[in-house]
Design a protein around this motif. Structure first.
Motif, PDB file in Angstrom:
ATOM      1  N   LEU A  52      14.066  -1.132   1.283  1.00  0.00           N
ATOM      2  CA  LEU A  52      13.008  -0.255   0.821  1.00  0.00           C
ATOM      3  C   LEU A  52      12.141   0.004   2.038  1.00  0.00           C
ATOM      4  CD1 LEU A  52      11.101   0.930  -1.464  1.00  0.00           C
ATOM      5  CD2 LEU A  52       9.981  -1.284  -1.355  1.00  0.00           C
ATOM      6  N   SER A  53      11.900   1.268   2.329  1.00  0.00           N
ATOM      7  CA  SER A  53      11.072   1.628   3.477  1.00  0.00           C
ATOM      8  C   SER A  53       9.760   2.209   2.959  1.00  0.00           C
ATOM      9  CB  SER A  53      11.798   2.666   4.341  1.00  0.00           C
ATOM     10  OG  SER A  53      10.921   3.175   5.323  1.00  0.00           O
ATOM     11  N   LEU A  54       8.667   1.600   3.357  1.00  0.00           N
ATOM     12  CA  LEU A  54       7.341   2.082   2.993  1.00  0.00           C
ATOM     13  C   LEU A  54       6.633   2.442   4.293  1.00  0.00           C
ATOM     14  CD1 LEU A  54       5.193   2.562   0.845  1.00  0.00           C
ATOM     15  CD2 LEU A  54       4.582   0.151   1.043  1.00  0.00           C
ATOM     16  N   ARG A  55       6.469   3.738   4.528  1.00  0.00           N
ATOM     17  CA  ARG A  55       5.859   4.227   5.762  1.00  0.00           C
ATOM     18  C   ARG A  55       4.481   4.792   5.420  1.00  0.00           C
ATOM     19  NH1 ARG A  55       7.507   5.217  10.742  1.00  0.00           N
ATOM     20  NH2 ARG A  55       9.707   4.869  10.344  1.00  0.00           N
ATOM     21  N   ARG A  56       3.449   4.151   5.966  1.00  0.00           N
ATOM     22  CA  ARG A  56       2.073   4.584   5.698  1.00  0.00           C
ATOM     23  C   ARG A  56       1.115   3.869   6.633  1.00  0.00           C
ATOM     24  NH1 ARG A  56      -0.501   4.044   0.908  1.00  0.00           N
ATOM     25  NH2 ARG A  56      -2.201   2.877   1.738  1.00  0.00           N
ATOM     26  N   SER A  57      -0.083   4.334   6.656  1.00  0.00           N
ATOM     27  CA  SER A  57      -1.144   3.648   7.380  1.00  0.00           C
ATOM     28  C   SER A  57      -1.608   2.499   6.491  1.00  0.00           C
ATOM     29  CB  SER A  57      -2.297   4.614   7.654  1.00  0.00           C
ATOM     30  OG  SER A  57      -3.379   3.912   8.204  1.00  0.00           O
ATOM     31  N   MET A  58      -1.524   1.294   6.994  1.00  0.00           N
ATOM     32  CA  MET A  58      -1.884   0.116   6.207  1.00  0.00           C
ATOM     33  C   MET A  58      -3.343  -0.248   6.463  1.00  0.00           C
ATOM     34  SD  MET A  58       1.070  -0.762   4.820  1.00  0.00           S
ATOM     35  CE  MET A  58       2.803  -0.429   5.097  1.00  0.00           C
ATOM     36  N   GLN A  59      -4.052  -0.492   5.400  1.00  0.00           N
ATOM     37  CA  GLN A  59      -5.454  -0.879   5.487  1.00  0.00           C
ATOM     38  C   GLN A  59      -5.621  -2.286   4.924  1.00  0.00           C
ATOM     39  OE1 GLN A  59      -7.670   1.276   6.933  1.00  0.00           O
ATOM     40  NE2 GLN A  59      -5.845   2.542   7.227  1.00  0.00           N
TER      41      GLN A  59
END
Length: 156
Positions: A52-59
């Motif tokens: 599973l690929s989760l691509r985002r800006s992590m906060q």
């Protein structure tokens, strides 16, 4: 099928750039049951090469939740030449077995129904398959009899 949940929390993040989180998806996971939530919002999962690929800006404080169903299946032995004519039953990552002193035959085409807690009852026979970890747990007497023997391989 049983639904599993995995939760992550981003503990710290210094980057404002997009990052990729890869989570391995084992073969026993039922793909059509996969749900991914980020901070309570459902997102469409991207799956690539069993991940599973989760691509985002992590906060910091982001909550990521993955929900999935686990499959029940009849499976060949890892080394079938060592014990020809036998098979095993699996539920997600768990091996299922039977508390029995005598070997029981259970054909591959036997129909089962879920009976809760990872247990499966054979519809046509008086068998209930239980996770082997429960069979080995002497404290869990409600899921096993007093024989002290576990069978995990079944004749075809």
């Amino acid at each position: 099928p049983y639904e599993g949940n995995v939760r992550f929390e981003v503990l710290s993040s210094r980057s404002q750039q997009e990052q990729e989180l890869l989570v391995f998806l084992p073969s026993w996971l039922i793909p059509e049951t996969l749900t991914v939530m980020v901070n309570g919002r459902k997102i469409e999962p991207a799956i690539r090469d069993s991940f599973l690929s989760l691509r985002r800006s992590m906060q910091q404080g982001d909550q990521i939740e993955i929900r999935f169903g686990q499959s029940f299946r009849c499976a060949a032995l890892l080394y079938p030449d060592r014990k020809p004519g036998y098979h095993r039953y699996l539920y997600g990552p768990l091996v299922l077995g039977l508390d029995s002193e005598k070997e029981q035959s259970l054909p591959k085409e036997t129909a089962f129904e879920a009976s809760g807690s990872g247990c499966y009852r054979a519809k046509s026979q008086n068998f209930t398959l239980v996770p082997v970890c429960d069979l080995m747990d002497g404290k869990n007497q409600d899921k096993r009899s007093a024989t002290g023997s576990a069978q995990i391989l079944f004749k075809d």
